[in-house]
Design a protein around this motif. Structure first.
Motif, PDB file in Angstrom:
ATOM      1  N   VAL A  95     -69.598   7.950  81.283  1.00 41.68           N
ATOM      2  CA  VAL A  95     -70.347   6.619  81.342  1.00 41.68           C
ATOM      3  C   VAL A  95     -69.645   5.481  80.412  1.00 41.68           C
ATOM      4  CG1 VAL A  95     -72.819   5.797  80.446  1.00 41.68           C
ATOM      5  CG2 VAL A  95     -72.272   8.192  81.345  1.00 41.68           C
ATOM      6  N   GLU A  96     -69.483   4.559  81.269  1.00 43.84           N
ATOM      7  CA  GLU A  96     -68.713   3.265  80.682  1.00 43.84           C
ATOM      8  C   GLU A  96     -69.434   1.936  81.174  1.00 43.84           C
ATOM      9  OE1 GLU A  96     -66.716   0.442  79.348  1.00 43.84           O
ATOM     10  OE2 GLU A  96     -66.143   2.639  78.758  1.00 43.84           O
ATOM     11  N   ARG A  97     -69.649   1.116  79.802  1.00 42.48           N
ATOM     12  CA  ARG A  97     -70.587  -0.001  79.947  1.00 42.48           C
ATOM     13  C   ARG A  97     -69.998  -0.901  80.690  1.00 42.48           C
ATOM     14  NH1 ARG A  97     -70.598  -3.016  74.351  1.00 42.48           N
ATOM     15  NH2 ARG A  97     -68.543  -3.097  74.979  1.00 42.48           N
ATOM     16  N   ASP A  98     -68.747  -1.126  80.853  1.00 46.51           N
ATOM     17  CA  ASP A  98     -67.734  -2.067  81.737  1.00 46.51           C
ATOM     18  C   ASP A  98     -67.447  -1.720  82.997  1.00 46.51           C
ATOM     19  OD1 ASP A  98     -67.758  -3.739  79.604  1.00 46.51           O
ATOM     20  OD2 ASP A  98     -65.789  -3.024  78.675  1.00 46.51           O
ATOM     21  N   VAL A  99     -67.271  -2.593  84.148  1.00 47.91           N
ATOM     22  CA  VAL A  99     -66.706  -2.094  85.170  1.00 47.91           C
ATOM     23  C   VAL A  99     -65.179  -1.926  85.126  1.00 47.91           C
ATOM     24  CG1 VAL A  99     -66.548  -2.642  87.776  1.00 47.91           C
ATOM     25  CG2 VAL A  99     -68.378  -2.974  86.675  1.00 47.91           C
ATOM     26  N   LEU A 100     -64.727  -0.508  85.261  1.00 50.02           N
ATOM     27  CA  LEU A 100     -63.178  -0.517  84.913  1.00 50.02           C
ATOM     28  C   LEU A 100     -62.301  -0.769  86.216  1.00 50.02           C
ATOM     29  CD1 LEU A 100     -63.364   3.175  83.658  1.00 50.02           C
ATOM     30  CD2 LEU A 100     -63.241   0.971  82.447  1.00 50.02           C
ATOM     31  N   PRO A 101     -61.117  -1.405  86.111  1.00 52.10           N
ATOM     32  CA  PRO A 101     -60.276  -1.730  86.971  1.00 52.10           C
ATOM     33  C   PRO A 101     -59.613  -0.439  87.785  1.00 52.10           C
ATOM     34  CG  PRO A 101     -59.182  -1.843  84.782  1.00 52.10           C
ATOM     35  CD  PRO A 101     -60.849  -1.586  84.460  1.00 52.10           C
ATOM     36  N   THR A 102     -59.297  -0.707  89.057  1.00 49.76           N
ATOM     37  CA  THR A 102     -58.711   0.348  89.557  1.00 49.76           C
ATOM     38  C   THR A 102     -57.087   0.474  89.595  1.00 49.76           C
ATOM     39  OG1 THR A 102     -58.134  -1.340  91.671  1.00 49.76           O
ATOM     40  CG2 THR A 102     -60.520  -0.229  91.510  1.00 49.76           C
ATOM     41  N   GLY A 103     -56.484  -0.401  88.763  1.00 52.71           N
ATOM     42  CA  GLY A 103     -55.228  -0.347  88.522  1.00 52.71           C
ATOM     43  C   GLY A 103     -54.752  -0.961  87.130  1.00 52.71           C
ATOM     44  N   PRO A 104     -53.601  -1.068  86.791  1.00 54.94           N
ATOM     45  CA  PRO A 104     -53.119  -1.469  85.501  1.00 54.94           C
ATOM     46  C   PRO A 104     -53.576  -2.998  85.337  1.00 54.94           C
ATOM     47  CG  PRO A 104     -51.300  -0.582  86.522  1.00 54.94           C
ATOM     48  CD  PRO A 104     -52.327  -0.551  87.555  1.00 54.94           C
ATOM     49  N   ALA A 105     -54.605  -3.406  84.551  1.00 56.12           N
ATOM     50  CA  ALA A 105     -55.271  -4.583  84.577  1.00 56.12           C
ATOM     51  C   ALA A 105     -56.035  -4.579  82.963  1.00 56.12           C
ATOM     52  CB  ALA A 105     -56.168  -4.956  85.474  1.00 56.12           C
ATOM     53  N   PRO A 106     -55.910  -5.676  82.488  1.00 54.69           N
ATOM     54  CA  PRO A 106     -56.895  -5.737  81.366  1.00 54.69           C
ATOM     55  C   PRO A 106     -58.429  -5.613  81.568  1.00 54.69           C
ATOM     56  CG  PRO A 106     -55.616  -7.850  81.598  1.00 54.69           C
ATOM     57  CD  PRO A 106     -55.369  -6.984  82.800  1.00 54.69           C
ATOM     58  N   ARG A 107     -59.036  -4.978  80.313  1.00 55.37           N
ATOM     59  CA  ARG A 107     -60.331  -4.754  80.655  1.00 55.37           C
ATOM     60  C   ARG A 107     -60.970  -5.171  79.264  1.00 55.37           C
ATOM     61  NH1 ARG A 107     -63.070  -0.710  78.213  1.00 55.37           N
ATOM     62  NH2 ARG A 107     -62.052   1.014  77.131  1.00 55.37           N
ATOM     63  N   LYS A 108     -62.289  -5.399  79.352  1.00 57.47           N
ATOM     64  CA  LYS A 108     -62.986  -5.918  78.251  1.00 57.47           C
ATOM     65  C   LYS A 108     -63.467  -4.670  77.426  1.00 57.47           C
ATOM     66  CE  LYS A 108     -67.021  -8.103  79.236  1.00 57.47           C
ATOM     67  NZ  LYS A 108     -68.569  -8.157  79.629  1.00 57.47           N
ATOM     68  N   ALA A 125     -71.529  18.105  81.052  1.00 57.39           N
ATOM     69  CA  ALA A 125     -71.071  17.542  79.822  1.00 57.39           C
ATOM     70  C   ALA A 125     -71.307  15.869  80.307  1.00 57.39           C
ATOM     71  CB  ALA A 125     -69.687  17.812  79.340  1.00 57.39           C
ATOM     72  N   VAL A 126     -71.387  15.110  79.438  1.00 61.02           N
ATOM     73  CA  VAL A 126     -71.432  13.643  79.380  1.00 61.02           C
ATOM     74  C   VAL A 126     -70.435  12.921  78.399  1.00 61.02           C
ATOM     75  CG1 VAL A 126     -72.985  11.489  79.196  1.00 61.02           C
ATOM     76  CG2 VAL A 126     -73.779  13.402  80.265  1.00 61.02           C
ATOM     77  N   VAL A 127     -69.675  12.217  79.147  1.00 57.82           N
ATOM     78  CA  VAL A 127     -68.773  11.472  78.084  1.00 57.82           C
ATOM     79  C   VAL A 127     -69.229  10.110  77.928  1.00 57.82           C
ATOM     80  CG1 VAL A 127     -66.363  10.999  77.537  1.00 57.82           C
ATOM     81  CG2 VAL A 127     -66.836  12.890  78.233  1.00 57.82           C
ATOM     82  N   LEU A 128     -69.336   9.476  76.811  1.00 60.11           N
ATOM     83  CA  LEU A 128     -69.891   8.105  76.593  1.00 60.11           C
ATOM     84  C   LEU A 128     -68.423   7.398  76.155  1.00 60.11           C
ATOM     85  CD1 LEU A 128     -72.987   8.307  74.438  1.00 60.11           C
ATOM     86  CD2 LEU A 128     -72.609   8.489  76.982  1.00 60.11           C
ATOM     87  N   GLY A 129     -67.990   6.336  77.184  1.00 64.74           N
ATOM     88  CA  GLY A 129     -66.719   5.562  76.821  1.00 64.74           C
ATOM     89  C   GLY A 129     -65.656   6.156  77.844  1.00 64.74           C
ATOM     90  N   GLY A 130     -65.207   5.018  78.587  1.00 63.08           N
ATOM     91  CA  GLY A 130     -64.320   5.267  79.685  1.00 63.08           C
ATOM     92  C   GLY A 130     -62.805   4.923  79.447  1.00 63.08           C
ATOM     93  N   SER A 131     -62.449   4.672  77.971  1.00 61.73           N
ATOM     94  CA  SER A 131     -61.333   4.458  77.676  1.00 61.73           C
ATOM     95  C   SER A 131     -60.198   5.637  77.574  1.00 61.73           C
ATOM     96  CB  SER A 131     -61.117   3.430  76.396  1.00 61.73           C
ATOM     97  OG  SER A 131     -59.829   3.008  76.247  1.00 61.73           O
ATOM     98  N   LEU A 132     -59.085   5.541  76.715  1.00 62.90           N
ATOM     99  CA  LEU A 132     -58.322   6.603  76.945  1.00 62.90           C
ATOM    100  C   LEU A 132     -58.694   8.012  76.410  1.00 62.90           C
ATOM    101  CD1 LEU A 132     -54.945   7.132  77.378  1.00 62.90           C
ATOM    102  CD2 LEU A 132     -54.846   7.301  75.024  1.00 62.90           C
ATOM    103  N   ALA A 133     -59.640   7.531  75.331  1.00 58.02           N
ATOM    104  CA  ALA A 133     -59.968   8.909  74.518  1.00 58.02           C
ATOM    105  C   ALA A 133     -61.109   9.540  75.450  1.00 58.02           C
ATOM    106  CB  ALA A 133     -60.587   8.512  73.233  1.00 58.02           C
TER     107      ALA A 133
END
Length: 463
Positions: free
Chosen positions: A33-46, A7-15
């Motif tokens: 698959v996520e367009r942005d580079v995700l932070p490793t801890g609690p931090a803002p993201r684009k 399975a491929v999930v497009l989008g790495g936010s909460l959903a």
């Protein structure tokens, strides 16, 4: 021996992370698959403009979250999230008056979006079946108008590759390109509805007075959408670190300013009661206000399409995006992920019409939250092209009567929160007992002031 499933999930936010965790129980491999580079801890993201503003996870969503990630709610509380009792830990001025603080019926989890996302992300990615491809853009869906077979990707180095999948899940949020991609395959775009009140948010974090950092209630001043005037409201949520997250909001013509110097003036002079301004005046502002207009209610009715390709499911804000003031988006995403897992388990990989069954399943949790959101927003000037429908006016009139009754009837208040907490469906509000209670009205007189206790007022520096 059956072939391994991917399975491929497009989008790495909460959903997306919740969908991936749901599928990890039924697939051999899940690639996020996520367009942005995700932070490793609690931090803002684009790519998440609403992250700086109020969020809450209603108990219906928290229970779904716990089904997917057992123990995660305890982790959030240990990290500083607040478990607030509904309506015991709430001070709310509704269009019908102040709500009483009845005994606990349900609960909500409150923390910053950064903390919530980081906790869910870490727990989801710890599953051995889940892989993360961040810094990677999904260029196109692969397949035909009858079956999606994978995705075309481009990495941060510019190299392109194809990834074959048994199921592709679009969880890319409000910016989803699925309608256009369906059109590219020769399929019609789905039926869509938008209700846009023109709402704008201004949010600011405060360090709460020391005595008010634990056990302080949610405080919410709601607008009245049926006055014919712009709506103006505000809400204070206790979050981790002894902080208050305060969001002020207004519809077109009544928007809050982006100016920090105007933040507390708006809370005092524009809202229906100055209690939020009083509280902010006793707290220490931390940084400048954040501002967004990303608040339109938008729903795609993919489940109604006559033709739906195998191998594709859409959920989260890509399916239905809500005005964030109602706090239902994350809860609906969690419930939809649970429904997705159940649909795949029930039908089985490779079965005919699995994607259609799954799409209908993930859409079911949307209904109640959608009705709650548009039932308010549709009444603001310009929210829709033709204004509220006759049905929406009739439903709103009944809900108004119920909410008026709930200000002075604990049993009705509990039934209402059954629905707003996404624990039960709206049909609970149509039983003979509820209809009779609505006719009778509130059993207690209206409150004349915010139901803060003497201890809470003292802790906040108000007395």
């Amino acid at each position: 021996m059956s072939e391994p499933t991917t399975a491929v999930v497009l989008g790495g936010s909460l959903a997306g992370m919740l969908a991936a965790r749901a599928l990890a129980d039924v697939a051999d491999r899940v690639v996020v698959v996520e367009r942005d580079v995700l932070p490793t801890g609690p931090a803002p993201r684009k790519g998440l403009p609403q992250a700086r503003h109020v969020h809450q996870l209603w108990s219906g969503g928290a229970r779904a979250l716990e089904q997917l990630l057992p123990g995660v709610t305890g982790m959030l509380v240990d990290a500083g999230a607040h478990r607030q009792k509904v309506t015991t830990d709430m001070v709310v001025l509704s269009p019908q008056g102040w709500f009483r603080r009845w005994d606990e019926s349900h609960f909500m989890l409150l923390c910053s979006r950064d903390l919530l996302d980081a906790t869910v992300r870490a727990e989801a990615l710890a599953h051995p079946h889940i892989e993360l491809a961040d810094g990677t853009e999904a260029l196109a869906l692969l397949g035909t108008d009858t079956a999606i077979t994978g995705v075309r990707l481009r990495g941060s180095d510019g190299a392109e590759r194809s990834l074959t999948a048994d199921l592709v899940v679009d969880a890319t949020g409000r910016g989803s390109r699925t309608p256009q991609r369906l059109r590219e395959f020769g399929l019609p775009e789905p039926e869509r509805r938008e209700v846009d009140s023109g709402l704008a948010y201004a949010s600011r974090i405060y360090r709460a007075p020391e005595a008010a950092r634990d056990g302080f209630p949610v405080v919410s001043i709601q607008p009245d959408p049926r006055t014919g005037q712009p709506g103006r409201g505000g809400v204070l949520l206790p979050i981790e670190g002894g902080q208050w997250l305060v969001t002020l909001y207004g519809t077109q013509g009544g928007e809050p300013s982006t100016d920090a110097a105007d933040f507390e003036r708006y809370a005092r002079e524009e809202l229906r009661h100055p209690v939020l301004a009083d509280l902010c005046g006793q707290a220490e502002p931390l940084g400048e206000p954040s501002f967004t207009r990303t608040t339109v209610n938008r729903r795609h009715y993919y489940e109604r399409m006559r033709v739906w390709p195998e191998g594709l499911v859409v959920l989260g804000d890509a399916l239905a995006a809500f005005n964030p003031v109602y706090g239902h988006g994350m809860s609906v995403a969690a419930q939809s992920a649970v429904a997705l897992r159940a649909a795949v388990r029930r039908r089985g990989w490779g079965s005919r019409a699995l994607a259609r069954l799954a799409q209908r399943a993930v859409a079911r949790p949307v209904g109640a939250a959608w009705e709650l959101a548009i039932g308010q927003d549709v009444f603001y000037p310009g929210a829709t092209q033709n204004g509220p429908t006759l049905r929406e006016r009739a439903v709103a009139a009944y809900v108004d009567r119920l909410m008026h009754t709930a200000t002075g009837n604990g049993r009705v208040a509990k039934r209402v929160t059954d629905v707003t907490s996404l624990e039960r469906g709206a049909e609970m509000l149509l039983t003979p007992g509820m209809l009779l209670a609505a006719m009778v009205g509130p059993l207690k007189p209206a409150l004349g002031r915010p139901p803060l206790t003497a201890e809470e007022r003292k802790a906040a520096g108000l007395s």
